[in-house]
Design an enzyme around this catalytic site. Structure first.
Site, PDB file in Angstrom:
ATOM      1  N   THR A 109      27.427  -3.610 -34.345  1.00  0.00           N
ATOM      2  CA  THR A 109      27.041  -3.732 -35.749  1.00  0.00           C
ATOM      3  C   THR A 109      25.663  -4.360 -35.892  1.00  0.00           C
ATOM      4  OG1 THR A 109      29.383  -4.009 -36.245  1.00  0.00           O
ATOM      5  CG2 THR A 109      27.854  -4.533 -38.009  1.00  0.00           C
ATOM      6  N   TYR A 156      28.279   4.886 -20.302  1.00  0.00           N
ATOM      7  CA  TYR A 156      27.572   5.936 -19.567  1.00  0.00           C
ATOM      8  C   TYR A 156      27.910   5.937 -18.081  1.00  0.00           C
ATOM      9  CZ  TYR A 156      23.962   9.236 -18.140  1.00  0.00           C
ATOM     10  OH  TYR A 156      23.317  10.319 -17.619  1.00  0.00           O
ATOM     11  N   TYR A 165      35.418  -6.229 -24.282  1.00  0.00           N
ATOM     12  CA  TYR A 165      35.423  -5.374 -25.473  1.00  0.00           C
ATOM     13  C   TYR A 165      35.715  -3.944 -25.042  1.00  0.00           C
ATOM     14  CZ  TYR A 165      33.274  -3.132 -29.655  1.00  0.00           C
ATOM     15  OH  TYR A 165      33.004  -2.382 -30.769  1.00  0.00           O
ATOM     16  N   LYS A 188      38.456  -7.903 -27.295  1.00  0.00           N
ATOM     17  CA  LYS A 188      38.308  -7.187 -28.559  1.00  0.00           C
ATOM     18  C   LYS A 188      38.778  -5.764 -28.295  1.00  0.00           C
ATOM     19  CE  LYS A 188      34.943  -5.524 -31.948  1.00  0.00           C
ATOM     20  NZ  LYS A 188      33.498  -5.425 -32.312  1.00  0.00           N
ATOM     21  N   ILE A 212      37.350  -9.195 -34.811  1.00  0.00           N
ATOM     22  CA  ILE A 212      35.890  -9.185 -34.881  1.00  0.00           C
ATOM     23  C   ILE A 212      35.561  -8.037 -35.815  1.00  0.00           C
ATOM     24  CG2 ILE A 212      33.733  -8.896 -33.621  1.00  0.00           C
ATOM     25  CD1 ILE A 212      35.074 -10.164 -31.205  1.00  0.00           C
TER      26      ILE A 212
END
Length: 295
Positions: free
Chosen positions: A44, A106, A132, A160, A204
């Site tokens: 974000t 990637y 995450y 997360k 989050i």
């Protein structure tokens, strides 16, 4: 360690430069609204288009604004383990309470590679790590069994989890039975209520950029087993969620923050801000107004 409602902060920009006063002001506004923690330089926060010096300056400003009142969980991720270590070490020097580390995008490492990556960062930085998992963006999935392996490390303190899959969070919770120190944080505002009901500890959030009090109250109510109140807050925030994910994050939330007068709408390519005069721009403005969210 990292529980409750944490905001995945937008990064205010103006004329392609960091808007430092706005960065500090937004952090202060979040804390005043009751948010439990701040997460600068994540998805974000447009971390992928920040230079290293800009990245660390955003973390520094956020830590300074927080002034110890709430934890700062700094995004410090890279698909290059060495670079992630460098960022994490720098964030520790700046006073961050921990770092958020996304699965390497990637490269597509194996599960063993993921364990090695996160372990190397935690041990080299000597700073708590929240991993995450967002396979829709990274192309690699951190499996529940791998999470359970990582949770045994004293410096890997939470996840997360952004798949929005409730069977997934239930499985992670099952595998972590007896481990009360590992934090389970939602990365999907749409499914926050069931995530908390299954034993999650917080979120989050993207939505809390716009409405931090709503998300903080939701998490507080769930933690106190006031489920009717938590349900009420959850359904209140869902229309806002829909408005803020009408285009890929962080395009709508950055545009919403601009409509509310909290920062400029400027974004870095390849992302483009929503034109306020466009159909999407008008729909976003109408959604904010209908929810009583005005400048």
């Amino acid at each position: 360690m990292f529980r409750g409602a944490y905001t995945a902060l937008v990064t205010p920009l103006h004329h392609d430069r960091l808007d430092e006063p706005a960065i500090s002001r937004l952090a202060e506004q979040q804390i005043a609204a009751g948010i439990h923690g701040l997460v600068p330089c994540g998805t974000t926060g447009e971390a992928s288009t920040l230079s290293t010096s800009e990245h660390l300056r955003v973390v520094e400003l956020t830590v300074q604004a927080a002034a110890g009142r709430v934890p700062v969980l700094a995004g410090a991720a890279s698909n290059n383990t060495r670079h992630a270590v460098e960022l994490a070490r720098a964030c520790k020097q700046l006073g961050a309470a921990g770092t958020l580390q996304v699965t390497p995008y990637y490269n597509k490492p194996t599960q063993a590679g993921l364990v090695a990556h996160f372990t190397a960062i935690a041990e080299a930085s000597e700073l708590p790590v929240v991993v995450y998992n967002v396979p829709g963006r990274t192309g690699v999935d951190l499996l529940p069994e791998t999470v359970a392996t990582l949770a045994r490390h004293p410096l890997i303190v939470g996840i997360k989890e952004a798949t929005g899959d409730m069977a997934r969070i239930a499985r992670i919770r099952e595998l972590l039975a007896g481990n009360d120190r590992f934090d389970l944080l939602s990365g999907d505002d749409f499914t926050l209520l069931p995530f908390l009901a299954l034993g999650g500890h917080g979120v989050i959030s993207v939505t809390s950029n716009v409405a931090p009090r709503w998300l903080a109250q939701l998490c507080d109510a769930a933690a106190a087993n006031r489920w009717d109140e938590a349900r009420s807050w959850h359904y209140r925030q869902l229309p806002l969620c829909r408005a803020l994910f009408a285009q890929p994050n962080p395009i709508p939330v950055k545009s919403a923050m601009a409509l509310l007068g909290r920062c400029h709408p400027d974004m870095r390519l390849p992302l483009l801000a929503i034109d306020p005069q466009s159909r999407d721009g008008q729909a976003l403005a109408d959604a904010l107004q209908s929810l009583g969210l005005t400048p």
